[in-house]
Design an enzyme around this catalytic site. Structure first.
Site, PDB file in Angstrom:
ATOM      1  N   ASP A   1       4.752  -3.659   8.427  1.00 58.13           N
ATOM      2  CA  ASP A   1       3.310  -3.817   8.183  1.00 58.13           C
ATOM      3  C   ASP A   1       3.069  -5.185   7.538  1.00 58.13           C
ATOM      4  OD1 ASP A   1       0.623  -3.220   8.141  1.00 58.13           O
ATOM      5  OD2 ASP A   1       0.733  -1.871   6.420  1.00 58.13           O
TER       6      ASP A   1
ATOM      7  N   LEU B   1      -7.296  -3.260  -8.095  1.00 55.23           N
ATOM      8  CA  LEU B   1      -6.843  -4.485  -7.423  1.00 55.23           C
ATOM      9  C   LEU B   1      -6.994  -4.373  -5.916  1.00 55.23           C
ATOM     10  CD1 LEU B   1      -3.570  -4.998  -9.511  1.00 55.23           C
ATOM     11  CD2 LEU B   1      -5.729  -6.251  -9.749  1.00 55.23           C
TER      12      LEU B   1
ATOM     13  N   VAL C   1      -4.518   0.606  -6.051  1.00 55.45           N
ATOM     14  CA  VAL C   1      -3.699  -0.125  -7.016  1.00 55.45           C
ATOM     15  C   VAL C   1      -4.600  -0.643  -8.129  1.00 55.45           C
ATOM     16  CG1 VAL C   1      -2.106  -2.063  -7.320  1.00 55.45           C
ATOM     17  CG2 VAL C   1      -2.103  -0.791  -5.173  1.00 55.45           C
TER      18      VAL C   1
ATOM     19  N   SER D   1      -7.027  -1.160  -2.442  1.00 50.08           N
ATOM     20  CA  SER D   1      -6.705   0.206  -2.052  1.00 50.08           C
ATOM     21  C   SER D   1      -6.491   0.270  -0.555  1.00 50.08           C
ATOM     22  CB  SER D   1      -7.814   1.159  -2.476  1.00 50.08           C
ATOM     23  OG  SER D   1      -9.023   0.762  -1.873  1.00 50.08           O
TER      24      SER D   1
HETATM   25  N1  ATP Z   1       1.887  -5.936  -7.269  1.00 50.99           N
HETATM   26  C1  ATP Z   1       0.621  -6.185  -6.997  1.00 50.99           C
HETATM   27  N2  ATP Z   1      -0.055  -7.135  -7.667  1.00 50.99           N
HETATM   28  C2  ATP Z   1      -1.352  -7.383  -7.394  1.00 50.99           C
HETATM   29  N3  ATP Z   1      -2.063  -6.730  -6.461  1.00 50.99           N
HETATM   30  C3  ATP Z   1      -1.461  -5.774  -5.761  1.00 50.99           C
HETATM   31  C4  ATP Z   1      -0.098  -5.449  -5.985  1.00 50.99           C
HETATM   32  N4  ATP Z   1       0.238  -4.449  -5.137  1.00 50.99           N
HETATM   33  C5  ATP Z   1      -0.851  -4.180  -4.422  1.00 50.99           C
HETATM   34  N5  ATP Z   1      -1.886  -4.955  -4.777  1.00 50.99           N
HETATM   35  C6  ATP Z   1      -3.230  -4.958  -4.201  1.00 50.99           C
HETATM   36  O1  ATP Z   1      -3.553  -3.650  -3.781  1.00 50.99           O
HETATM   37  C7  ATP Z   1      -3.777  -3.625  -2.379  1.00 50.99           C
HETATM   38  C8  ATP Z   1      -3.295  -2.311  -1.811  1.00 50.99           C
HETATM   39  O2  ATP Z   1      -1.894  -2.189  -2.040  1.00 50.99           O
HETATM   40  P1  ATP Z   1      -0.944  -1.523  -0.958  1.00 50.99           P
HETATM   41  O3  ATP Z   1      -0.940  -2.344   0.283  1.00 50.99           O
HETATM   42  O4  ATP Z   1       0.380  -1.259  -1.576  1.00 50.99           O
HETATM   43  O5  ATP Z   1      -1.712  -0.149  -0.738  1.00 50.99           O
HETATM   44  P2  ATP Z   1      -1.659   0.776   0.523  1.00 50.99           P
HETATM   45  O6  ATP Z   1      -2.555   1.933   0.253  1.00 50.99           O
HETATM   46  O7  ATP Z   1      -0.248   1.080   0.866  1.00 50.99           O
HETATM   47  O8  ATP Z   1      -2.263  -0.167   1.604  1.00 50.99           O
HETATM   48  P3  ATP Z   1      -2.097   0.005   3.142  1.00 50.99           P
HETATM   49  O9  ATP Z   1      -3.221   0.895   3.527  1.00 50.99           O
HETATM   50  O10 ATP Z   1      -2.199  -1.413   3.635  1.00 50.99           O
HETATM   51  O11 ATP Z   1      -0.772   0.602   3.431  1.00 50.99           O
HETATM   52  C9  ATP Z   1      -3.068  -4.843  -1.830  1.00 50.99           C
HETATM   53  O12 ATP Z   1      -3.646  -5.316  -0.641  1.00 50.99           O
HETATM   54  C10 ATP Z   1      -3.235  -5.837  -2.970  1.00 50.99           C
HETATM   55  O13 ATP Z   1      -4.487  -6.466  -2.905  1.00 50.99           O
END
Ligand code: ATP
Length: 626
Positions: free
Chosen positions: A384, A267, A275, A269
């Site tokens: 963020d 979905l 994710v 990353s």
């Molecule tokens: N609950 C969810 N349902 C659908 N898509 C999701 C969900 N959680 C995350 N995603 C998708 O996955 C992507 C990455 O998630 P997330 O922001 O938690 O990762 P991260 O590695 O912490 O990102 P960042 O580098 O921004 O901190 C999100 O931008 C979104 O597109």
């Protein structure tokens, strides 16, 4: 002019919405290495609820946080006793504030959410501060409290120097005893030690089902009984029922897939991990599962587990219609997985469809504001906030995700604000003080980011790449309108960001996404024309336009006042959450909402665009530049 253009698909393949994401995990890693504040569950005592409120949320209920149970920094005061009486709360907390029917609104007599407004001193002469109804209540600190956090000496981290009476062993009967022989009753409300979970790294470990247990001792008993009662396959089944059908608290070797189904497509990353979709065939429920990034060489197993579980601890504590439900954390074969409610649409991609109506944009903005109001009332700042960190469910309800950068800014019974430090977030959304100050209040910083989100939704481009005077668009925004060549004194006084130069892992790499379809179905012609004229590169006519009006004139007229206040450069002068809710446009807007029981209340004056699929092509190409 170097500004991030929003370019029609007809002419460019990609929209350069220049977001330079400062990857939270990397920042957290670096910050923790230097001892700076990061989301650390062990150090957190988020907000508690008022004893009188049925809508209260108590993190103690979740068994995840508490003030130090014993030791030099504990508070043997009446406040401490009060804390004890606040928890545990017997049931899962209800939403922080109730919201009324959305169709009944547009009067200043009611809140934007359709419930009665406590009038503010400014509009009624009453001294009752205005706030969305029944928000979580933060118990105030006592004046001159000698046990206030700021007055306590820092906790001694050296185990050798901890007084014997604070080192606990265990009596034969299993109760806790300090090493000097004093028998102590087991504390009923001590916290769940994340470290205790780390010890179980070889098994698949789920916190969700134990999150409600309020005692570490109970948790340990749980582990013991688990060992005894587990079936040969190691599989345990709990009878717990939930909105989300969770099952075994501590699963077997392949517990993740057994409980949540098979892995599907990616979905999204980021620096924190990737994710993926998981679909359970038994009941067809779909989950979003974040696989956390691997441990860095420079961090210990314990540090790594702490960072990972911090995100889960915050997420799982929050229950609000505009915040994604965090359901579970599983450790399996050395990897950590966070299980969340799945939302199929992505706000970034939705914005880029160019199909959002003005009312829809307003609703989205207010839904996010709703979530942030709740978060701040809990004493937590997100740090963020950006389009990428908002997903949308099939009913058009927006959900804030990613609590990996969140910080606690207020503790119960404390009146002071705990400042945040470090440049955390994504460049275009950063408040100026985040780049320029070593420490800052994270609340106004969140409010700035929220205003930038609104600008992005309205204009489909970022106002600037970063809030730095080296960025010409930002510099023009900061300039005094009536004195074209002269910058406002406080703006010119902004230091060149030392912190920014030192930022770990910073890069000037562009944050690109796919271009939206040309045209904006819901926006007025005036609005569209203005958007095209935002930048001198596209219009020399406006090249000399200075000051906030340069940006604000491009926004819907009714939103300009509040967005202008949210983009106040000086954080202390910036609109507060209360100010925003009092704004006439905000208080008369229609907003869709979802109750905790899942009931959706849709506003009658707009529909939500459900096209920007999470993990779609636009999203993927954007993510690939990270
Ligand atoms: N609950 C969810 N349902 C659908 N898509 C999701 C969900 N959680 C995350 N995603 C998708 O996955 C992507 C990455 O998630 P997330 O922001 O938690 O990762 P991260 O590695 O912490 O990102 P960042 O580098 O921004 O901190 C999100 O931008 C979104 O597109």
């Amino acid at each position: 002019m170097h500004s991030p253009p929003l370019t029609p698909a007809a002419t460019h393949d990609r929209l350069q919405l220049q977001a330079r994401p400062i990857r939270s995990m990397e920042i957290r890693d670096k910050l923790s290495a230097t001892g700076s504040h990061v989301a650390d569950p062990a150090a957190m005592t988020p907000q508690q609820s008022p004893p009188r409120s049925t809508t209260a949320i108590s993190l103690k209920d979740e068994g995840l946080y508490h003030s130090t149970a014993a030791g030099p920094s504990s508070r043997p005061t009446s406040s401490h006793n009060k804390a004890a009486t606040l928890s545990p709360q017997p049931h899962r907390p209800k939403p922080s504030f109730q919201i009324g029917p959305v169709e009944s609104i547009p009067s200043r007599e009611g809140s934007p959410l359709g419930t009665p407004v406590n009038r503010s001193p400014t509009n009624s002469g009453s001294t009752t501060p205005w706030y969305p109804p029944s928000r979580p209540f933060t118990p105030a600190g006592e004046i001159d409290d000698p046990y206030a956090r700021s007055k306590r000496p820092p906790q001694n981290k050296n185990p050798q120097e901890i007084e014997a009476r604070f080192i606990f062993g265990r009596n034969k009967d299993g109760t806790l005893a300090s090493s000097n022989g004093d028998q102590k009753p087991e504390k009923r409300h001590s916290h769940l030690s994340l470290h205790s979970l780390v010890k179980h790294k070889d098994s698949s470990t789920s916190l969700a089902s134990v999150a409600k247990q309020s005692s570490m001792a109970e948790l340990k008993r749980f582990f013991r009984s688990h060992k005894r009662s587990a079936s040969p396959s190691g599989n345990l089944h709990s009878s717990r029922s939930s909105t989300f059908p969770l099952t075994a608290p501590f699963g077997d070797d392949h517990g993740l897939q057994k409980r949540y189904g098979k892995f599907g497509r990616v979905l999204g990353s980021g620096a924190g991990g990737s994710v993926r979709l998981m679909k359970r065939s038994s009941d067809g429920v779909t989950f979003a599962v974040k696989e956390f990034r691997a441990k860095h060489n420079y961090e210990s197993e314990k540090e790594y587990a702490k960072k990972v579980t911090a995100e889960f601890c915050i997420g799982s504590t929050l229950h609000h219609g505009n915040i994604v439900e965090t359901l579970d954390i599983v450790q399996e074969k050395g990897k950590w997985y966070e299980v969340m409610e799945y939302c199929p649409y992505d706000l970034f991609a939705t914005v880029m469809t160019g199909k959002m109506s003005r009312e829809e944009v307003g609703c989205c903005f207010l839904q996010i504001l709703n979530g942030v109001t709740y978060l701040h009332a809990m004493g937590l700042a997100h740090r963020d906030l950006k389009l990428d960190n908002v997903v949308i469910n099939e009913h058009g309800i927006l959900k804030i995700i990613d609590f990996g950068s969140a910080s606690v800014f207020r503790y119960p019974f404390e009146s002071g604000i705990v400042e945040a430090c470090g440049i955390v977030g994504s460049d275009p959304y950063l408040a100026p003080e985040v780049c320029n100050e070593i420490k800052y209040d994270p609340q106004p910083a969140d409010i700035w980011s929220l205003a930038i989100i609104f600008c992005c939704m309205s204009l489909r481009r970022f106002p600037w790449k970063a809030p730095r005077l080296s960025d010409k668009s930002f510099k023009l925004f900061c300039a005094r309108p009536d004195e074209p060549q002269q910058m406002q004194s406080h703006v010119s006084a902004l230091p060149t960001s030392k912190a920014h130069q030192q930022r770990p892992g910073s890069s000037s790499k562009s944050h690109e996404i796919m271009t939206p379809a040309h045209g904006s179905h819901g926006h007025s012609d005036e609005h569209e024309n203005n958007a095209q004229n935002l930048y001198p590169s596209s219009s020399s006519r406006d090249g000399e336009l200075k000051g906030p009006i340069r940006l604000l004139r491009l926004l819907p007229r009714e939103s300009r006042a509040v967005i202008g206040k949210m983009l106040e450069l000086e954080p202390k002068k910036r609109a507060t959450i209360e100010d925003i809710w009092q704004d006439p446009w905000v208080s008369s807007s229609h907003i869709c909402r979802q109750d905790e029981d899942g009931t959706v209340h849709k506003s009658a004056n707009h529909m939500h665009t459900l096209e920007g699929q999470v993990g779609g092509s636009a999203h993927s190409s954007r993510k690939s530049t990270k």
